[in-house]
Design an enzyme around this catalytic site. Structure first.
Site, PDB file in Angstrom:
ATOM      1  N   PHE A  62       1.116  -1.092   0.542  1.00  0.00           N
ATOM      2  CA  PHE A  62      -0.159   0.146   0.287  1.00  0.00           C
ATOM      3  C   PHE A  62       1.186   1.614  -0.377  1.00  0.00           C
ATOM      4  O   PHE A  62      -0.017   2.572  -0.108  1.00  0.00           O
ATOM      5  CB  PHE A  62      -1.105   0.353   1.129  1.00  0.00           C
ATOM      6  N   SER A  67       5.193  -7.424   3.078  1.00  0.00           N
ATOM      7  CA  SER A  67       5.934  -7.492   4.805  1.00  0.00           C
ATOM      8  C   SER A  67       6.315  -8.473   4.749  1.00  0.00           C
ATOM      9  O   SER A  67       6.293  -9.614   3.659  1.00  0.00           O
ATOM     10  CB  SER A  67       4.595  -6.957   5.385  1.00  0.00           C
ATOM     11  N   CYS A  92       9.784   1.730   3.516  1.00  0.00           N
ATOM     12  CA  CYS A  92      10.817   0.370   4.062  1.00  0.00           C
ATOM     13  C   CYS A  92      11.653   1.339   4.016  1.00  0.00           C
ATOM     14  O   CYS A  92      12.902   0.449   4.620  1.00  0.00           O
ATOM     15  CB  CYS A  92      10.742  -0.588   2.794  1.00  0.00           C
ATOM     16  N   LYS A 127      -0.963  -7.520  -9.222  1.00  0.00           N
ATOM     17  CA  LYS A 127      -1.948  -7.489  -8.120  1.00  0.00           C
ATOM     18  C   LYS A 127      -1.921  -6.257  -7.495  1.00  0.00           C
ATOM     19  O   LYS A 127      -0.206  -6.174  -5.785  1.00  0.00           O
ATOM     20  CB  LYS A 127      -1.798  -8.611  -7.010  1.00  0.00           C
TER      21      LYS A 127
HETATM   22  P1  NAD Z   1       1.094  -6.550   3.266  1.00  0.00           P
HETATM   23  O1  NAD Z   1       2.812  -8.107   3.299  1.00  0.00           O
HETATM   24  O2  NAD Z   1       0.711  -6.163   4.290  1.00  0.00           O
HETATM   25  O3  NAD Z   1       0.504  -6.544   1.631  1.00  0.00           O
HETATM   26  C1  NAD Z   1       1.819  -6.899   0.182  1.00  0.00           C
HETATM   27  C2  NAD Z   1       0.870  -7.290  -0.575  1.00  0.00           C
HETATM   28  O4  NAD Z   1      -0.260  -9.130  -0.613  1.00  0.00           O
HETATM   29  C3  NAD Z   1      -0.679  -6.853  -0.922  1.00  0.00           C
HETATM   30  O5  NAD Z   1      -1.293  -7.047  -2.444  1.00  0.00           O
HETATM   31  C4  NAD Z   1      -1.749  -7.695  -0.133  1.00  0.00           C
HETATM   32  O6  NAD Z   1      -2.953  -8.039  -0.201  1.00  0.00           O
HETATM   33  C5  NAD Z   1      -1.157  -9.299   0.010  1.00  0.00           C
HETATM   34  N1  NAD Z   1      -1.617  -9.559   1.208  1.00  0.00           N
HETATM   35  C6  NAD Z   1      -1.569  -9.468   2.424  1.00  0.00           C
HETATM   36  N2  NAD Z   1      -1.927 -10.275   3.448  1.00  0.00           N
HETATM   37  C7  NAD Z   1      -1.773 -11.249   2.623  1.00  0.00           C
HETATM   38  C8  NAD Z   1      -2.200 -12.987   2.737  1.00  0.00           C
HETATM   39  N3  NAD Z   1      -2.233 -13.402   4.001  1.00  0.00           N
HETATM   40  N4  NAD Z   1      -1.179 -14.177   1.510  1.00  0.00           N
HETATM   41  C9  NAD Z   1      -0.974 -13.728   0.425  1.00  0.00           C
HETATM   42  N5  NAD Z   1      -0.847 -12.191   0.174  1.00  0.00           N
HETATM   43  C10 NAD Z   1      -1.604 -11.168   1.651  1.00  0.00           C
HETATM   44  O7  NAD Z   1       2.320  -4.859   3.251  1.00  0.00           O
HETATM   45  P2  NAD Z   1       1.468  -3.613   3.132  1.00  0.00           P
HETATM   46  O8  NAD Z   1       1.101  -3.763   4.493  1.00  0.00           O
HETATM   47  O9  NAD Z   1       0.233  -3.578   1.790  1.00  0.00           O
HETATM   48  O10 NAD Z   1       3.219  -2.923   3.078  1.00  0.00           O
HETATM   49  C11 NAD Z   1       3.853  -2.647   4.427  1.00  0.00           C
HETATM   50  C12 NAD Z   1       5.019  -3.328   4.701  1.00  0.00           C
HETATM   51  O11 NAD Z   1       5.957  -3.493   2.657  1.00  0.00           O
HETATM   52  C13 NAD Z   1       6.144  -3.528   5.135  1.00  0.00           C
HETATM   53  O12 NAD Z   1       6.688  -4.410   5.232  1.00  0.00           O
HETATM   54  C14 NAD Z   1       7.268  -2.302   4.581  1.00  0.00           C
HETATM   55  O13 NAD Z   1       8.088  -2.499   4.992  1.00  0.00           O
HETATM   56  C15 NAD Z   1       7.534  -3.653   2.808  1.00  0.00           C
HETATM   57  N6  NAD Z   1       7.651  -3.032   2.070  1.00  0.00           N
HETATM   58  C16 NAD Z   1       9.072  -3.279   1.753  1.00  0.00           C
HETATM   59  C17 NAD Z   1       9.464  -2.793   0.667  1.00  0.00           C
HETATM   60  C18 NAD Z   1      10.800  -3.864   0.374  1.00  0.00           C
HETATM   61  O14 NAD Z   1      11.597  -2.597  -0.816  1.00  0.00           O
HETATM   62  N7  NAD Z   1      11.736  -4.195   0.910  1.00  0.00           N
HETATM   63  C19 NAD Z   1       9.095  -1.987  -0.132  1.00  0.00           C
HETATM   64  C20 NAD Z   1       7.762  -0.993   0.471  1.00  0.00           C
HETATM   65  C21 NAD Z   1       7.288  -2.185   0.798  1.00  0.00           C
END
Ligand code: NAD
Length: 485
Positions: free
Chosen positions: A150, A227, A282, A174
């Site tokens: 997000f 995450s 991140c 997605k």
């Molecule tokens: P998230 O992991 O909750 O969601 C990411 C994606 O996974 C979304 O599209 C979501 O729909 C999907 N998802 C959520 N729960 C799921 C499940 N149980 N099974 C399968 N898919 C699922 O992350 P978020 O809250 O949207 O974003 C924030 C996180 O992203 C933070 O931890 C941040 O550090 C990380 N992030 C990392 C980077 C990087 O480059 N390492 C960059 C941007 C964000």
């Protein structure tokens, strides 16, 4: 609802998902209901994959110098629509307008990099024995998927869209169910830029779609950003199904501040790093390790933090749950003996009372064993820990399971080089609070911040989005036969 219900984008058209299950899309800025997003089921994904599979042979055969013409036009369209895209990004994500503009400008840079790919992927040719040539070329994989978080509704999709597609793949995106609106505009602009139908598709949803992507036999590669918990699930599931996968996870980035650091510059960088995008990056600094006596710098950080005003130069966090989670971390640290120097709890912005804001928060005397020091807080909060030596600071940084970024603030080149060499993180800053490498350099952390080989952007992404074809060629019988050819 301000906007009509969100739809999937399949074969160049917006289409309704095959599901009656919707989630509300709410603006973190003020609680306004923006739209609703469908939680598609696997049959919507099947349709999108079928469209992408059909488009692939034609797109893969299009010479790359022609394919990148789409991204020259896309870059221009991103620039043309910068204001409108920034507005939409702010509305759905909660970041400030200037942060959203920076996100779109970064998307422009990502499209610009894709335009340079023909210059970077020329293969190699060598006469390996008399009259015999070996050559290599980069071949696209087929249908690929990109699952995004997000916190950057436009930039993170653009980490993957231009490179994967310019390199000849067809994509299923997605988006995050929390910020699904910007992706639709990107689809429209790609179409306007001349991308053939089916090459880029969007399927909205949550767990079910992510699992279906990992399981789909016609998807060759999956990139994921989110995450660490979900990155591990996606990486395991996709690779279990023999797919190529690159899964970027969460982070806990440490800034190490040495007594010789330039006070004003350091304080500005620390404050900007911890509070930019409301700490939801991140690459955000969420822990500062004070090496020796840097009280004079901490005092300046406090002054800087007091100039960060929610609703003005500080955006909202994504939702109520996030706000509550961040505030819980602060309260728990305080109860355990940390000292809150600037307190962002219970922030309410006048006129936007339903917005989900957390004010800038500076906490001193945090202990490495506290949850706030170890876990990803994802809010505008910096936890300061005290150490006596650089090695103690490095031990704190390296004990953390993440490894996205680390920075050092000093004027001592030897100390900076020592930290570059010994910090276990993929991206290191020297007097830089957010050490994001810019194109053509690639982006990617280490340890629990990334699973898979290579990086997601820049030159490194070429290896992820293509496979190498090696051919050994002989035309002239005079070349003869030897033991190798
Ligand atoms: P998230 O992991 O909750 O969601 C990411 C994606 O996974 C979304 O599209 C979501 O729909 C999907 N998802 C959520 N729960 C799921 C499940 N149980 N099974 C399968 N898919 C699922 O992350 P978020 O809250 O949207 O974003 C924030 C996180 O992203 C933070 O931890 C941040 O550090 C990380 N992030 C990392 C980077 C990087 O480059 N390492 C960059 C941007 C964000």
């Amino acid at each position: 609802m301000k906007y009509p219900p969100v739809q999937n984008f399949v074969n160049g058209q917006f289409v309704a998902a095959d599901s009656n299950r919707f989630l509300q899309v709410v603006s973190p800025l003020n609680g306004e209901e923006l739209s609703k997003v469908p939680m598609s089921s696997a049959s919507s994904l099947n349709e999108a994959v079928a469209a992408a599979k059909k488009a692939f042979p034609g797109w893969a055969k299009t010479p790359i110098k022609e394919r990148v013409q789409v991204f020259f036009r896309y870059k221009y369209l991103l620039e043309k629509h910068l204001e409108e895209l920034s507005q939409l990004c702010s509305e759905e994500n909660g970041k400030t307008l200037s942060e959203s503009k920076a996100e779109i400008e970064k998307s422009v840079e990502l499209a610009e990099f894709a335009c340079s790919l023909p210059q970077l992927i020329t293969g190699e040719v060598l006469e390996v024995s008399k009259g015999v040539e070996c050559r290599t070329e980069h071949v696209p994989l087929g249908v690929v998927a990109s699952i995004v978080p997000f916190n950057f509704p436009s930039m993170v999709p653009n980490w993957t869209i231009p490179n994967a597609i310019a390199l000849g793949n067809c994509m299923i995106l997605k988006p995050s169910e929390k910020v699904p609106l910007s992706a639709g505009r990107l689809a429209e602009l790609l179409k306007e830029a001349g991308l053939p139908d089916g090459v880029f598709n969007i399927v909205h949803g949550d767990v079910e779609i992510v699992e279906a992507i990992c399981d789909h036999p016609d998807i060759q590669a999956v990139s994921f950003v989110g995450s660490t918990k979900i990155a591990k699930i996606v990486y395991q599931r996709a690779t279990h199904n023999y797919k190529r996968c690159l899964a970027l996870g969460g982070a806990k980035n440490h800034l190490m501040v040495l007594p010789d650091a330039i006070p004003g510059m350091t304080a500005q960088n620390v404050a900007a790093s911890m509070s930019g995008c409301a700490g939801q990056r991140c690459m955000a600094a969420s822990a500062m390790v004070a090496v020796g006596n840097v009280d004079h710098i901490i005092q300046k950080i406090v002054e800087e933090a007091k100039n960060i005003v929610p609703g003005k130069n500080l955006g909202a966090v994504i939702n109520k749950e996030s706000k509550e989670r961040i505030e819980r971390y602060i309260t728990e640290a305080e109860e355990q003996g940390a000292k809150v120097l600037v307190d962002g709890r219970k922030t309410v912005v006048q006129g936007s009372e339903n917005g989900t804001y957390v004010g800038p928060t500076v906490i001193d005397f945090v202990k490495p064993e506290m949850a706030i020091a170890k876990e990803e807080v994802f809010g505008p909060v910096i936890s300061i820990m005290r150490t006596n030596t650089v090695d103690e600071a490095l031990a704190i940084e390296n004990a953390n399971p993440y490894g996205n970024a680390a920075s050092v603030f000093t004027q001592n080149g030897g100390a900076a080089r020592y930290i570059i060499d010994h910090a276990s993180a993929g991206m290191i800053g020297v007097n830089v609070g957010v050490p994001v490498p810019r194109e053509p350099f690639s982006f990617g952390g280490w340890n629990d911040s990334k699973f898979g080989v290579g990086d997601i952007t820049g030159k490194s992404s070429i290896e992820f989005w293509t496979k190498l074809k090696k051919s050994t060629v002989k035309w002239n019988p005079e070349a003869g036969v030897n033991w190798m050819s």
